[in-house]
Design a protein around this motif. Structure first.
Motif, short mmCIF file in Angstrom:
data_model
loop_
_atom_site.label_atom_id
_atom_site.label_comp_id
_atom_site.label_asym_id
_atom_site.label_seq_id
_atom_site.Cartn_x
_atom_site.Cartn_y
_atom_site.Cartn_z
N ASP A 14 71.76 64.78 63.59
CA ASP A 14 71.25 65.44 64.59
C ASP A 14 69.86 65.98 64.52
O ASP A 14 69.09 65.79 65.53
N ALA A 18 66.66 65.07 66.75
CA ALA A 18 65.94 66.12 67.40
C ALA A 18 64.33 66.04 66.76
O ALA A 18 63.64 66.22 67.64
N ASN A 22 61.51 65.59 69.40
CA ASN A 22 60.36 66.89 69.48
C ASN A 22 58.90 66.41 69.22
O ASN A 22 58.01 66.91 69.70
N ARG A 199 58.81 72.31 74.09
CA ARG A 199 60.35 73.03 74.52
C ARG A 199 60.45 72.55 76.06
O ARG A 199 61.69 72.30 76.11
N THR A 202 61.52 68.72 76.25
CA THR A 202 62.95 68.50 75.39
C THR A 202 64.03 69.55 75.49
O THR A 202 65.04 69.07 75.00
N TYR A 203 63.81 70.44 76.11
CA TYR A 203 64.86 71.45 76.00
C TYR A 203 65.46 71.95 74.76
O TYR A 203 66.34 72.33 74.76
N ASP A 204 64.61 71.64 73.91
CA ASP A 204 65.00 72.14 72.58
C ASP A 204 63.91 73.11 71.96
O ASP A 204 62.70 73.02 71.79
N ALA A 205 64.44 74.39 71.74
CA ALA A 205 63.60 75.51 71.23
C ALA A 205 63.53 75.51 69.66
O ALA A 205 62.27 75.86 69.42
N PHE A 206 64.29 75.16 69.13
CA PHE A 206 64.38 75.59 67.42
C PHE A 206 63.18 74.99 66.85
O PHE A 206 62.22 75.54 66.37
N LEU A 207 63.05 73.49 66.73
CA LEU A 207 62.19 72.85 65.98
C LEU A 207 60.79 73.20 66.50
O LEU A 207 59.94 73.37 65.47
#
Lengths: 213, 257
Positions: A14, A18, A22, A199, A202-207
């Motif tokens: 995963d 990700a 990202n 963000r 990719t709608y991914d905040a963490f990385l």
């Protein structure tokens, strides 16, 4: 045992995807890279302005305290310190961008000025504490040798004061570099803003946020 | 005697009087440190000021080079009043050396740079000249090897002798000593006093505030006794110690000798 292992494999797979999404895909790492460059640029020049302003204000303030002249300049410096240290950085940045330097199109320049002025206020008080930490016999010794107040300040007091405040000054500059993260407010693509852009794609905040930090 | 160890000779005016104090009053909040002090210091004279703590002797000395501004009264240096507006205070102070109780060497500079800083920055000497004179003086006092050391590497006695050399290199007309041995360990006092004696014999004008009564007796041309901000008695060492008149001086001498 196997369950744990496969869970880890799953997670790392995963993470790999990700990471690819990202940073690698569409060369998104370039956002971060150029953001980093801008952040460092702002921080570097703001630090220079901060030190310059800080030294000036600190010398004026402590001269006033010791000798009693420069009343008008001291008043200005006191106002400057109170206003800058009493209002939020973001507001200062917005005021400088939209009101004072509204005709200026170079956002990096505006940010440098805003952060420089802000940092100057804090540096001034740090350096003033350094000046006060130098034994007053040093000033007397310099003056008794026939050096002027300014000469004694430059050649005798400030070098010792500077050495005493280096740790506190280091602190201030670390804070300054982190504070530049609010420059996104004037639509400047610094490091934090670069993270935001990734963000939003990719709608991914963490990385992205970890990478920014 | 080396030429740096004697006062710069300038045309003798006003009877060779270097310092003249007229009715000096210095008030601090809640304290009158100096109460109508008047005296004259002649060129080449070695004047000692003694007295109990808090008698105003250090304050008087600091008034002479305006580290403290007198509340009232006049101070003349070589015939010119110095505690008034429009006086070039830095030029005046270049002619008046001062040695402090706590040395006040500059801790961030080497010994050599401590000594040559003022002559260079006041443009009294070129670097080469200042360095060679400083090295010469350092050799005389036996501290040439320490020229590249920093003040904290030196003993108290060495620091104070460096402080004296620092004042000397400005080639002053007079040197003020503010309790130069009070912060020293007993075994270091001797080396500082020896250097001061050498200066005195060389003809330097000196004003010394001290508790070293024995040294005052040996070296002084004139001794002033101060108490409660006034000069109570003054005279040659002989009169001073053999025939003290004022009861306060008698009391003081009975305690310190």
């Amino acid at each position: 045992m196997n369950a744990v292992l496969s869970w880890f494999q799953e997670q790392s797979a995963d993470l790999k995807t990700a990471f690819y999404m990202n940073f690698i895909k569409d060369d998104r790492w370039i956002y971060l890279w150029s953001g980093l460059k801008i952040t460092l640029q702002i921080a570097f020049f703001a630090v220079l302005i901060g030190i310059l302003l800080g030294f000036l204000v600190a010398v004026i303030r402590s001269t006033h305290d010791k000798v009693g002249n420069l009343r008008f300049l001291n008043f200005i410096c006191k106002m400057y310190l109170t206003i800058i240290r009493g209002t939020p950085m973001v507001v200062q940045l917005l005021i400088i961008y939209f009101v004072i330097l509204s005709s200026c199109t170079d956002k990096v320049f505006v940010a440098v000025i805003a952060f420089g002025i802000n940092s100057g206020a804090y540096v001034a008080e740090i350096i003033r504490s350094g000046i006060m930490s130098v034994d007053k016999g040093q000033m007397e010794a310099g003056r008794s040798l026939g050096l002027s107040y300014l000469q004694t300040m430059i050649y005798i007091i400030l070098p010792q004061a500077f050495k005493n405040v280096l740790p506190a000054l280091g602190n201030e500059f670390i804070v300054l570099i982190k504070e530049t993260s609010v420059s996104g407010y004037i639509a400047l693509q610094d490091l934090t803003k670069a993270g935001d852009i990734i963000r939003s794609q990719t709608y991914d905040a963490f990385l992205p946020l970890i990478a920014v930090a | 005697m080396n030429k740096h160890f004697s006062s710069a000779s300038s045309p003798e005016e006003n009877g060779g009087i270097i310092f003249k104090a007229e009715h000096i009053i210095k008030e601090f909040p809640n304290l009158r440190a100096l109460d109508d002090v008047s005296t004259e210091i002649k060129r080449g004279e070695v004047v000692f000021i003694v007295g109990p703590s808090g008698s105003g002797k250090s304050t008087f000395l600091r008034c002479l080079n305006l580290l403290e501004k007198p509340t009232d009264g006049k101070i003349f240096f070589e015939g010119k009043q110095i505690n008034c507006r429009g006086i070039k205070i830095n030029a005046f102070r270049q002619k008046v050396g001062m040695v402090f109780q706590h040395f006040n060497l500059f801790p961030h500079l080497t010994i050599l740079n401590n000594i040559i800083l003022a002559p260079l920055k006041t443009h009294r000497m070129k670097r080469a000249e200042a360095v060679s004179k400083a090295e010469e003086l350092l050799k005389r006092i036996g501290l040439y090897e320490k020229r590249n050391a920093y003040p904290q590497q030196l003993s108290g006695g060495q620091k104070q002798r460096i402080a004296i050399v620092r004042a000397l290199l400005m080639n002053p007309d007079v040197i003020l000593f503010d309790e130069p041995t009070s912060a020293l360990d007993p075994e270091m006092v001797g080396e500082v006093l020896a250097l001061m004696k050498e200066l005195a014999l060389g003809g330097m004008t000196m004003i010394v505030v001290t508790h070293e009564i024995g040294f005052a007796r040996e070296v002084a041309d004139r001794i002033l006794f101060m108490d409660h901000g006034r000069i109570v008695e003054e005279g040659s060492p002989e009169d001073f110690f053999s025939h003290p008149k004022d009861p306060r001086l008698k009391d003081f001498l009975s305690k310190v000798i």
